[in-house]
Design a protein around this motif. Sequence first.
Motif, PDB file in Angstrom:
ATOM      1  N   GLY A 332       0.947  -1.094   0.123  1.00 30.04           N
ATOM      2  CA  GLY A 332       0.018   0.413   0.388  1.00 30.04           C
ATOM      3  C   GLY A 332       0.754   0.866  -0.082  1.00 30.04           C
ATOM      4  O   GLY A 332       1.975   1.337  -0.161  1.00 30.04           O
ATOM      5  N   SER A 333       0.655   2.035   0.165  1.00 39.47           N
ATOM      6  CA  SER A 333       0.845   3.521   0.149  1.00 39.47           C
ATOM      7  C   SER A 333       0.831   4.181   1.430  1.00 39.47           C
ATOM      8  O   SER A 333      -0.346   3.918   2.099  1.00 39.47           O
ATOM      9  N   THR A 334       2.194   4.235   2.331  1.00 37.71           N
ATOM     10  CA  THR A 334       1.919   5.058   3.621  1.00 37.71           C
ATOM     11  C   THR A 334       1.754   6.515   3.924  1.00 37.71           C
ATOM     12  O   THR A 334       1.288   7.402   4.595  1.00 37.71           O
ATOM     13  N   VAL A 335       1.362   7.206   2.669  1.00 37.76           N
ATOM     14  CA  VAL A 335       1.406   8.337   2.242  1.00 37.76           C
ATOM     15  C   VAL A 335       0.501   8.812   1.771  1.00 37.76           C
ATOM     16  O   VAL A 335      -0.210   8.167   0.421  1.00 37.76           O
ATOM     17  N   SER A 336      -0.243  10.094   1.864  1.00 42.18           N
ATOM     18  CA  SER A 336      -1.583  10.483   0.666  1.00 42.18           C
ATOM     19  C   SER A 336      -0.941  12.292   0.066  1.00 42.18           C
ATOM     20  O   SER A 336      -0.281  12.587   1.039  1.00 42.18           O
ATOM     21  N   ALA A 337      -1.007  12.911  -1.064  1.00 41.80           N
ATOM     22  CA  ALA A 337      -0.561  14.065  -1.380  1.00 41.80           C
ATOM     23  C   ALA A 337      -2.047  14.275  -2.204  1.00 41.80           C
ATOM     24  O   ALA A 337      -1.924  13.215  -2.890  1.00 41.80           O
ATOM     25  N   LYS A 338      -1.278  15.485  -2.729  1.00 37.19           N
ATOM     26  CA  LYS A 338      -2.016  16.123  -3.756  1.00 37.19           C
ATOM     27  C   LYS A 338      -1.534  16.182  -5.169  1.00 37.19           C
ATOM     28  O   LYS A 338      -2.295  16.326  -5.920  1.00 37.19           O
ATOM     29  N   ASP A 339       0.408  15.988  -4.995  1.00 35.34           N
ATOM     30  CA  ASP A 339      -0.309  15.279  -6.156  1.00 35.34           C
ATOM     31  C   ASP A 339       0.835  14.290  -7.043  1.00 35.34           C
ATOM     32  O   ASP A 339       1.644  13.581  -6.111  1.00 35.34           O
ATOM     33  N   TRP A 340       0.616  13.443  -7.912  1.00 38.45           N
ATOM     34  CA  TRP A 340       1.153  11.637  -8.157  1.00 38.45           C
ATOM     35  C   TRP A 340       1.547  11.862  -9.877  1.00 38.45           C
ATOM     36  O   TRP A 340       0.170  12.316 -10.609  1.00 38.45           O
ATOM     37  N   LEU A 341       2.500  10.912  -9.568  1.00 35.22           N
ATOM     38  CA  LEU A 341       2.668  10.264 -11.456  1.00 35.22           C
ATOM     39  C   LEU A 341       2.494   8.764 -11.459  1.00 35.22           C
ATOM     40  O   LEU A 341       2.874   8.627 -10.181  1.00 35.22           O
ATOM     41  N   LEU A 342       2.255   8.640 -11.759  1.00 34.11           N
ATOM     42  CA  LEU A 342       1.648   6.849 -12.749  1.00 34.11           C
ATOM     43  C   LEU A 342       2.394   6.793 -13.560  1.00 34.11           C
ATOM     44  O   LEU A 342       1.321   6.723 -14.698  1.00 34.11           O
ATOM     45  N   PRO A 343       3.912   6.330 -13.515  1.00 30.47           N
ATOM     46  CA  PRO A 343       4.031   5.844 -14.529  1.00 30.47           C
ATOM     47  C   PRO A 343       3.998   4.491 -15.159  1.00 30.47           C
ATOM     48  O   PRO A 343       3.057   3.919 -14.237  1.00 30.47           O
ATOM     49  N   GLY A 344       3.314   3.850 -16.446  1.00 28.41           N
ATOM     50  CA  GLY A 344       3.242   2.971 -17.441  1.00 28.41           C
ATOM     51  C   GLY A 344       1.529   2.177 -16.767  1.00 28.41           C
ATOM     52  O   GLY A 344       1.103   1.769 -17.411  1.00 28.41           O
ATOM     53  N   GLY A 394       0.941   6.542 -18.468  1.00 28.73           N
ATOM     54  CA  GLY A 394       1.694   7.490 -18.335  1.00 28.73           C
ATOM     55  C   GLY A 394       0.835   8.325 -18.209  1.00 28.73           C
ATOM     56  O   GLY A 394      -0.042   9.421 -18.779  1.00 28.73           O
ATOM     57  N   MET A 395       0.527   8.787 -16.716  1.00 30.66           N
ATOM     58  CA  MET A 395      -0.435  10.215 -16.181  1.00 30.66           C
ATOM     59  C   MET A 395       0.041  10.323 -14.449  1.00 30.66           C
ATOM     60  O   MET A 395       1.192  10.029 -14.031  1.00 30.66           O
ATOM     61  N   GLN A 396      -0.525  11.962 -14.747  1.00 32.26           N
ATOM     62  CA  GLN A 396      -0.364  12.786 -13.754  1.00 32.26           C
ATOM     63  C   GLN A 396      -1.386  13.070 -12.933  1.00 32.26           C
ATOM     64  O   GLN A 396      -2.661  13.482 -14.204  1.00 32.26           O
TER      65      GLN A 396
END
Length: 426
Positions: A332-344, A394-396
């Motif tokens: 899982g993710s250990t953090v939450s954030a406003k901005d994300w990169l999603l390669p693939g 890819g996505m942001q």
Amino acid sequence: MKRTTLLLSLVAAGLFVALLPVRPVPTIPTVPSSVIAVPVSATSVAYCGWVRSDSAIDMSVQLASSRDTQATVTVLQNGEVVSSEPRAVAPFGSVRVASVLPVGVEGAIVEFAAGPAAATAVGDGVLGLVAASCPSTVPDVWVLGGGSTAEGLTLDLRLFNPFPEDAKLTIRALSENGSEPDQSLEAVSVPAQSSRTIALTDILGFREWLSVEIEQTDGRVIPTFVEQASAGGAAVLSGVAPASEWYFPFGGVPELANTLVLVNPSATPIGYQVGRATSSGAGEELDRGSVDPRQVATIELAAGEGYIVQADGPMAAFLVSRGEGGRASVAGSTVSAKDWLLPGVGALPETTVVILNPTLDDITATVVSGLGQDKVVVAAGGFTSVSVPVSEGGMQVSATGPVVVGWYAVSENGVAYAIGRPFVNE
């Protein structure tokens, strides 16, 4: 909800994870903003511990950056550079593994001219559908959990040392049988700029839930679990570090048996609670209990929901899915954030991005890919899913509040899971 307690010991390493928007996933219990962790910036270097090139799978290293830049993918083998391939990232891109590694299994370094940036290795073929995150940070201790050496399965521990110093490790294994001491794991070395494979199936066969803790006494490595089924299907998992909160935007796919694996690497019991998320908002609590020292708990999950794990102390958490339709695993993710990169995202068939909102307020997220951009609303304590057509990959995601983003893909060859990379927008 069925829960089984198994013996297991792990200590995990720090690592980023993230998810992308996909079709709706059940809302997880809302969490006050005061407990939301501050994200660490994605960096301009990523380490892909497992890339493979042969007739069984077509792999690529998928790239994403917060700005237009250039990346170089370098494959290392036996202390030497096998090949390097530069590629424009605008702000997404990819490099086929076959162009830097004609045949074989090795590790790769991705160096970006500018960051924040992130990379994920993805593949599709008769071997299965896979997505392996490429960590940017290396902790003192790694933990990998939820592997299996049951009949018909093979489990390899890949150790990639991309650094100029030799690495010396102590590996501790745990299974449903408890601690699994083995002299061959007590002192393991990995030469500089090379990889080593440990066949856990040969050492610790017929274990349903196998985990390892890797203590790095000298040097550093990038570890990866590679689980394969003789009937077809593969799961690739990168290590993590323990944390008191874990976010899972989705709980697997309906075709598979989905399990939440909680690992307590400490010497004291750790209490936990698991909240559910739905597409309409926060759901009821799924489970609560305590994981004994150096043991593991397994909890069955519903595919149409998201989950938030809150614990009294640092532990590791993994989503593991297995069945005739394939296998997949992800931390899982250990953090939450406003901005994300999603390669693939979009590089594999039938991709779904899922955005989880762990806060008490509705959030608007902007999803940007090579195909354009869109805005979606994510209910407080819930999730929103977005289907993604096949594209460059890819996505942001940028949101008005802290979210967690991940994605999964499904094909006739199997299933793959991935978490995005959170970053601080500069």
